[in-house]
Scaffold this motif. Structure first.
Motif, PDB file in Angstrom:
ATOM      1  N   UNK A  10     -19.978  -1.126   7.195  1.00 48.93           N
ATOM      2  CA  UNK A  10     -20.150  -1.801   6.407  1.00 48.93           C
ATOM      3  C   UNK A  10     -19.926  -3.075   7.218  1.00 48.93           C
ATOM      4  N   UNK A  11     -20.839  -4.083   6.678  1.00 46.75           N
ATOM      5  CA  UNK A  11     -20.997  -5.722   7.810  1.00 46.75           C
ATOM      6  C   UNK A  11     -20.590  -6.667   6.377  1.00 46.75           C
ATOM      7  N   UNK A  12     -19.642  -7.359   7.446  1.00 46.00           N
ATOM      8  CA  UNK A  12     -19.271  -8.718   7.055  1.00 46.00           C
ATOM      9  C   UNK A  12     -19.947  -9.762   7.918  1.00 46.00           C
ATOM     10  N   UNK A  13     -20.953 -10.777   7.773  1.00 48.09           N
ATOM     11  CA  UNK A  13     -21.592 -11.893   8.734  1.00 48.09           C
ATOM     12  C   UNK A  13     -21.091 -11.500  10.160  1.00 48.09           C
ATOM     13  N   UNK A  14     -22.184 -10.327  10.409  1.00 47.21           N
ATOM     14  CA  UNK A  14     -22.086  -9.558  11.827  1.00 47.21           C
ATOM     15  C   UNK A  14     -23.834  -9.594  12.300  1.00 47.21           C
ATOM     16  N   UNK A  15     -24.789 -10.877  11.894  1.00 42.66           N
ATOM     17  CA  UNK A  15     -25.384 -10.901  12.628  1.00 42.66           C
ATOM     18  C   UNK A  15     -25.670 -10.842  13.989  1.00 42.66           C
ATOM     19  N   UNK A  16     -24.270 -11.396  14.591  1.00 43.07           N
ATOM     20  CA  UNK A  16     -24.264 -11.880  15.991  1.00 43.07           C
ATOM     21  C   UNK A  16     -24.578  -9.518  16.768  1.00 43.07           C
ATOM     22  N   UNK A  17     -24.220  -8.588  16.170  1.00 43.89           N
ATOM     23  CA  UNK A  17     -24.051  -7.498  16.511  1.00 43.89           C
ATOM     24  C   UNK A  17     -24.923  -6.146  16.228  1.00 43.89           C
ATOM     25  N   UNK A  44     -29.012   5.948   8.689  1.00 47.80           N
ATOM     26  CA  UNK A  44     -27.729   5.003   8.880  1.00 47.80           C
ATOM     27  C   UNK A  44     -27.541   4.288   7.615  1.00 47.80           C
ATOM     28  N   UNK A  45     -26.178   3.471   7.402  1.00 42.82           N
ATOM     29  CA  UNK A  45     -26.523   3.454   5.600  1.00 42.82           C
ATOM     30  C   UNK A  45     -25.975   1.638   6.236  1.00 42.82           C
ATOM     31  N   UNK A  46     -26.204   0.653   6.265  1.00 42.04           N
ATOM     32  CA  UNK A  46     -24.882  -0.878   7.022  1.00 42.04           C
ATOM     33  C   UNK A  46     -25.339  -1.270   5.552  1.00 42.04           C
ATOM     34  N   UNK A  47     -23.956  -1.770   4.762  1.00 42.13           N
ATOM     35  CA  UNK A  47     -23.158  -1.805   4.142  1.00 42.13           C
ATOM     36  C   UNK A  47     -23.409  -3.568   3.755  1.00 42.13           C
ATOM     37  N   UNK A  48     -23.186  -4.420   3.155  1.00 43.91           N
ATOM     38  CA  UNK A  48     -24.016  -5.600   3.392  1.00 43.91           C
ATOM     39  C   UNK A  48     -22.819  -6.412   2.373  1.00 43.91           C
ATOM     40  N   UNK A  49     -21.522  -6.638   2.505  1.00 45.36           N
ATOM     41  CA  UNK A  49     -19.721  -7.083   2.085  1.00 45.36           C
ATOM     42  C   UNK A  49     -20.039  -8.608   1.674  1.00 45.36           C
ATOM     43  N   UNK A  50     -21.739  -8.560   1.023  1.00 42.97           N
ATOM     44  CA  UNK A  50     -21.491 -10.433   0.376  1.00 42.97           C
ATOM     45  C   UNK A  50     -21.404 -11.406   1.747  1.00 42.97           C
ATOM     46  N   UNK A  51     -22.147 -10.889   2.709  1.00 41.44           N
ATOM     47  CA  UNK A  51     -22.282 -11.811   4.803  1.00 41.44           C
ATOM     48  C   UNK A  51     -22.970 -13.763   4.154  1.00 41.44           C
ATOM     49  N   UNK A  52     -22.044 -14.294   4.669  1.00 41.35           N
ATOM     50  CA  UNK A  52     -22.925 -15.787   4.079  1.00 41.35           C
ATOM     51  C   UNK A  52     -23.650 -15.831   5.512  1.00 41.35           C
ATOM     52  N   UNK A  53     -24.229 -15.179   6.935  1.00 41.71           N
ATOM     53  CA  UNK A  53     -25.179 -15.191   7.584  1.00 41.71           C
ATOM     54  C   UNK A  53     -25.957 -14.573   6.941  1.00 41.71           C
TER      55      UNK A  53
END
Length: 315
Positions: A10-17, A44-53
């Protein structure tokens, strides 16, 4: 052997990592594929949880550059637990095994080999358990230990020092899919599935970059979900508290009648005011606990979808 593995992140605003995370996971997955531990169809399945970045833009780029990376974009932010379930349910259709982990590289990826080994030994669920909390602050370490003990006191079955770093087989995911409750607390639901389980200990690292997406407010909310989703003991405690207060009030009434008959005159202002404040506080606390349960019932009966998928990238 050679089963299809999906890492669900799961990813939420994870552009830095994400650049570092994708690089390390690619190296890890490639090594396991070359050794024959997992199938070349693993992802590798990344799940974008409505990120704003630019999290989704990065996921899309990784997918275009390498089919090892898949992406699932939710229509809007639904919270970590819902995003994780969305990824697991999507992966269930393609994978034999899934391993869920955080995007911030705090979960030790070297433990993945041990997870797979336990799976091949016949385990459907493998829990990643922290061997120590040396990297935590004193406050977080103390509250975490107290929280796990309190959950057990409330009758919640939970694996201590386990977050959401776990392996689940396809059979276990199919069983998880039958739990369709809206208020999700996976750390409490997964142990209810049964099947054969195992534990792999690992050292949790410092966050590689960015800020934690689980501040104190969200941690407290998750803690409340864990308690109220799996235990009715708080409601029973209210009943017990009510009985105790009633008995104390009867004794107090008898005492007041006795001193009145004996002709003693006591001002009693402090006692009266203290009693009013104490009883008022207890009543509000009890109403709050009852309200938490009513709120959960309200959410469950509406039975709204836990998440809505916007886009799924998978080659």
């Amino acid at each position: 052997m050679n089963e299809i593995l999906y890492l669900v992140i799961p990813c939420y605003n994870e552009q830095e990592v994400l650049p570092e995370t994708s690089s390390r996971l690619k190296a890890k997955m490639s090594g396991m594929i070359q050794s024959g531990l997992i199938s070349p169809d693993s992802r590798v399945l990344f799940v974008d949880d409505g990120s704003r970045d630019s999290t989704w833009e990065l996921i899309s780029k990784y997918h275009e550059q390498d089919p090892l990376f898949s992406g699932l974009k939710l229509a809007h932010n639904q919270g970590h637990q819902n995003a994780l379930v969305a990824g697991l349910m999507q992966a269930k259709e393609h994978a034999d095994i899934t391993i869920s982990l955080d995007a911030d590289l705090q979960d030790d990826t070297d433990a993945i080999d041990k997870f797979i080994a336990e799976y091949y030994n016949g385990c459907d669920i493998v829990y990643g358990v922290r061997s120590s909390r040396a990297t935590d602050t004193v406050f977080k370490r103390t509250t975490a230990v107290g929280y796990y003990r309190f959950l057990k006191l409330m009758g919640v079955e939970i694996v201590e020092n386990h977050a959401d770093y776990r392996l689940m087989s396809k059979r276990a995911l199919e069983a998880l899919a039958r739990y369709d409750e809206v208020n999700l607390f996976l750390r409490g639901i997964v142990p209810l599935i049964g099947f054969r389980t195992s534990v792999v200990e690992y050292e949790r690292h410092e966050r590689f970059a960015g800020e934690s997406k689980y501040p104190l407010k969200k941690m407290l909310a998750l803690a409340m979900d864990g308690i109220t989703s799996f235990s009715v003991k708080p409601i029973r405690l209210i009943t017990t508290l009510g009985v105790i207060i009633f008995l104390v009030s009867v004794l107090a009434l008898l005492y007041l009648l006795i001193i009145k008959l004996m002709g003693w005159t006591v001002a009693g202002w402090t006692t009266v005011m203290g009693s009013i404040w104490a009883l008022g506080g207890i009543q509000l606390l009890c109403l709050g606990i009852i309200g938490e349960y009513i709120g959960k019932v309200y959410k469950e009966v509406k039975h709204r979808p836990r998440y809505i998928v916007d886009t799924f990238l998978n080659k």
